[in-house]
Design an enzyme around this catalytic site. Structure first.
Site, PDB file in Angstrom:
ATOM      1  CE1 TYR A 143      -3.622   2.589   0.644  1.00 21.07           C
ATOM      2  CE2 TYR A 143      -2.368   3.259   2.584  1.00 21.07           C
ATOM      3  CZ  TYR A 143      -3.402   3.490   1.684  1.00 21.07           C
ATOM      4  OH  TYR A 143      -4.202   4.592   1.835  1.00 21.07           O
ATOM      5  CG  ASP A 238       5.687   3.867   0.673  1.00 20.95           C
ATOM      6  OD1 ASP A 238       6.027   4.620   1.616  1.00 20.95           O
ATOM      7  OD2 ASP A 238       4.497   3.639   0.370  1.00 20.95           O
ATOM      8  CE  LYS A 266       1.361   4.976   8.374  1.00 24.78           C
ATOM      9  NZ  LYS A 266       1.342   4.154   7.186  1.00 24.78           N
TER      10      LYS A 266
END
Ligand SMILES: *Cc1c(COP(=O)(O)O)cnc(C)c1O
Length: 429
Positions: A143, A238, A266
């Site tokens: 994702y 990523d 994050k």
């Protein structure tokens, strides 16, 4: 029971789609109604009905030092009193950018944005601009946020809902996104053979976290690096989840691979909304105003997010931080494995540093197809029993759980006790 949560959810369903602002929060994959959280402190969160939980979600990764860490709160309070946003340059942005560069040598220049989604979509734009190519390669179950190009075979949230892809994504765009199974060297070779010199970029989670935690098999990232370099495709790691999580320098440091571009999020916002993309100067200097690739943001480099990020990274640099965190995580997953074995429950525990997933499957879990073989009904029962006993796991089989520096020996003991109870219930079925 959770009366106030139930009331809030009923009201939320009237005014918000599915009652939430992000799909997995609705608990649809595990059954039952979602818990509304009132506060957090250290390793614990407290819901609106006053029940307390040991938290292994940590806001899906950012809270590696725990909730309301006193030093992060102090940094936030100081910043708050001087203004929340200027839409102009501040010293903090430069400091955070420099800290990211120090931690990730491959990130020679970095641009701050507001979410991981923005980071990946912007990195793709740079890759396409740099190569003059349009096709990209991603891996099944990875994702990368919800940008149109990346919402193809995109793991957890999508898997949980059983949506193959999302309606609303133009077919013409989705067709430019090729997918291959994670960790499959044969499929990788084939992709680069069939689409020889046509790929603008390959994007990967260097440790997958969004189909549950799936580490890269030896040789996978290496071969991906070689093939992208050979054919002039931009390699994007990523690291929105893995950056500062699987080590201070992320997965690229852990596995010794230098991508061309890296996306972050994050942890670098310490629990406030943030994202970043960066990499080779030659690529990042294509970004406006240095170059022609447009990308901007009203709140980008927001002073509060930046202050929380700087302080969090500082805490992570303290000697022994990752060693301790990893040791605690190892103890937890070893404990879960032995409790499951004792109850006769078949479990596969994947862990890298402080991120892990307990797959209800004999395993091995190395890709999306093997992750999907898990017994999600058993996971749902496991999740609900833990929740009732004050342990908050991610509400989906296909999400990574996170240990923070705030988790104590007592937390672990209580967690294992709850797990023992949950496994015993499953063993009886
Ligand atoms: C969370 C995540 C994203 C998306 O970040 P948001 O801030 O939720 O937009 C992208 N990539 C990975 C690997 C993630 O874990």
């Amino acid at each position: 029971m959770r009366t106030k949560s139930a009331e809030l959810f009923a009201k939320a369903l009237r005014v918000m789609p599915g009652g939430v602002n992000s799909p997995v929060r609705a608990f649809r994959a595990v059954g039952g109604d979602p818990v509304f959280i009132a506060s957090g402190k250290g390793s614990r969160i407290t819901d609106v009905d006053g029940a307390s939980y040991i938290d292994y979600v940590g806001s899906w990764g950012p809270l590696i030092v725990g909730h309301c860490h006193p030093e992060v709160m102090d940094a936030l309070e100081k910043t708050l009193s001087t203004g929340t946003s200027f839409g102009a340059s501040t010293a903090g942005e430069v400091e955070l950018a420099d800290a990211v560069h120090q931690a990730f040598p491959s990130v020679e220049r970095v641009r701050l944005v507001n979410s991981g989604t923005e980071a990946t979509l912007s990195a793709l734009r740079v890759a396409r601009a740099a190569t003059g190519r349009e096709k990209i390669l991603k891996f099944e179950g990875c994702y990368h946020g919800h940008a149109d190009s990346l919402l193809v075979k995109a793991g957890s949230g999508v898997a949980t809902l059983g949506l193959p892809d999302s309606p609303g994504v133009p077919r013409a765009l989705a067709e430019l996104t090729l997918t291959a199974p994670y960790n499959d060297l044969g499929a990788l070779e084939e992709m680069f053979r069939v689409h020889r010199n046509e790929l603008a970029a390959a994007i990967a989670e260097p440790v997958a976290g969004n189909m549950g935690c799936v580490p890269p098999l030896p040789g996978f990232l290496e071969r991906l690096r070689d093939l992208t370099a050979e054919q002039g495709a931009v390699l994007i790691f990523d690291e929105v989840m893995t950056g500062f999580r699987v080590g201070y320098g992320g997965a690229q440091q852990r596995y010794g691979i230098r991508p061309d571009l890296t996306t972050l999020g994050k942890i670098i916002g310490g629990g406030l909304p943030v994202g970043a993309y960066g990499g080779k100067a030659a690529l990042m200097d294509l970004v406006a105003p240095a170059g022609p690739v447009y990308q901007a943001g009203t709140l980008s480099g927001n002073p509060l997010a930046v202050a929380a990020g700087i302080k969090t990274l500082e805490l992570l640099r303290r000697p022994g931080f990752y060693e301790r965190l990893s040791a605690v995580s190892e103890e937890l997953t070893a404990g879960l494995a032995s409790e499951a074995a004792r109850a006769g429950v078949v479990l596969t525990l994947n862990r890298v540093g402080s991120m892990f997933t307990a797959f209800f499957s004999p395993g091995p879990v190395t890709d999306y197809a093997s992750a999907r073989k898990s017994d999600t009904a058993a996971f749902g029962r496991f999740f609900r029993t833990l929740l009732d006993r004050g342990v908050y796991f991610p509400p989906s089989q296909f999400e990574a759980a996170f240990v923070s520096a705030a988790h104590t020996a007592e937390d672990l003991a209580l967690t294992l006790e709850a797990a023992r109870y949950a496994f015993a219930g499953l063993g009886e079925d």
